[in-house]
Scaffold this motif. Structure first.
Motif, short mmCIF file in Angstrom:
data_model
loop_
_atom_site.label_atom_id
_atom_site.label_comp_id
_atom_site.label_asym_id
_atom_site.label_seq_id
_atom_site.Cartn_x
_atom_site.Cartn_y
_atom_site.Cartn_z
N LYS A 139 -24.03 -1.63 -44.84
CA LYS A 139 -22.97 -1.34 -45.91
C LYS A 139 -22.14 0.21 -45.54
O LYS A 139 -20.95 0.36 -45.86
CB LYS A 139 -23.73 -1.18 -47.11
CG LYS A 139 -23.49 -2.36 -47.95
CD LYS A 139 -24.23 -2.05 -49.21
CE LYS A 139 -23.74 -3.49 -50.28
NZ LYS A 139 -24.44 -3.25 -51.54
N PRO A 140 -23.10 1.34 -45.35
CA PRO A 140 -22.44 2.64 -44.98
C PRO A 140 -21.54 2.68 -43.66
O PRO A 140 -20.49 3.16 -43.67
CB PRO A 140 -23.44 3.51 -44.63
CG PRO A 140 -24.66 2.83 -45.04
CD PRO A 140 -24.58 1.49 -45.34
N VAL A 141 -21.64 1.86 -42.90
CA VAL A 141 -20.86 1.67 -41.53
C VAL A 141 -19.61 1.00 -42.06
O VAL A 141 -18.52 1.48 -41.40
CB VAL A 141 -21.76 0.87 -40.37
CG1 VAL A 141 -20.52 0.43 -39.12
CG2 VAL A 141 -22.98 1.61 -39.93
N ASN A 156 -11.89 4.88 -42.26
CA ASN A 156 -11.58 5.68 -41.23
C ASN A 156 -10.75 4.86 -40.14
O ASN A 156 -9.94 5.47 -39.38
CB ASN A 156 -12.72 6.44 -40.46
CG ASN A 156 -13.32 7.50 -41.67
OD1 ASN A 156 -12.36 8.56 -42.00
ND2 ASN A 156 -14.37 7.31 -41.76
N LEU A 157 -10.94 3.62 -40.01
CA LEU A 157 -10.57 2.97 -38.83
C LEU A 157 -8.76 2.66 -38.80
O LEU A 157 -8.31 2.86 -37.94
CB LEU A 157 -11.09 1.54 -38.90
CG LEU A 157 -10.69 0.60 -37.65
CD1 LEU A 157 -11.18 1.29 -36.36
CD2 LEU A 157 -11.41 -0.60 -37.66
N ARG A 204 -3.48 6.74 -34.78
CA ARG A 204 -3.16 8.08 -34.25
C ARG A 204 -3.45 7.70 -32.69
O ARG A 204 -2.56 8.08 -32.05
CB ARG A 204 -4.27 8.94 -34.70
CG ARG A 204 -4.11 9.74 -35.74
CD ARG A 204 -5.09 11.02 -35.71
NE ARG A 204 -6.40 10.63 -35.53
CZ ARG A 204 -7.40 10.67 -36.37
NH1 ARG A 204 -7.14 10.79 -37.49
NH2 ARG A 204 -8.64 10.48 -36.00
N ILE A 205 -4.11 6.71 -32.51
CA ILE A 205 -4.54 6.33 -31.07
C ILE A 205 -3.08 5.61 -30.58
O ILE A 205 -2.50 5.86 -29.41
CB ILE A 205 -5.57 5.53 -30.70
CG1 ILE A 205 -6.71 6.26 -31.03
CG2 ILE A 205 -5.57 4.83 -29.44
CD1 ILE A 205 -8.16 5.56 -31.10
N VAL A 206 -2.71 4.87 -31.16
CA VAL A 206 -1.53 3.83 -31.03
C VAL A 206 -0.24 4.91 -30.71
O VAL A 206 0.64 4.70 -29.86
CB VAL A 206 -1.24 2.74 -32.05
CG1 VAL A 206 0.11 2.06 -31.77
CG2 VAL A 206 -2.30 1.66 -31.89
#
Length: 100
Positions: free
Chosen positions: A70-72, A79-80, A86-88
């Motif tokens: 659940k936390p993950v 955040n994903l 940002r990475i793209v």
């Protein structure tokens, strides 16, 4: 002078036939005698006790979902998208400048 004898390689069929003979010889041999092993006088083993479902220790029962899931999942949901964006963007800028 005498010429040395020519050494010829065995054909694939000859190799396979040889392997088949070895396997057949191994299968035809009786297993080694068990009487050659010294046996210890062992007490007859008690039959295993049937285990009721209520006797299963909690450590052996798998939880429905891991506690950390659940936390993950929540962190990834939060955040994903930003990380990927940002990475793209950084990759697009790097490629457009001709960098590798």
């Amino acid at each position: 002078m005498t010429q040395p004898a020519k050494v010829t390689e065995p054909s694939m069929e000859e190799i396979l036939a040889s392997i088949r003979r070895i396997i057949a010889d191994d299968e035809a041999k009786p297993p080694p005698a068990e009487a050659a092993k010294p046996e210890k006088a062992a007490a007859p083993a008690a039959p295993p006790k049937p285990q009721a479902m209520n006797d299963i220790p909690p450590s052996k029962v798998a939880p429905a979902k891991p506690a950390a899931e659940k936390p993950v999942k929540s962190w990834l949901d939060d955040n994903l998208p930003g990380l990927v964006e940002r990475i793209v963007k950084a990759e697009i800028e790097r490629v457009s400048r001709g960098g590798r």
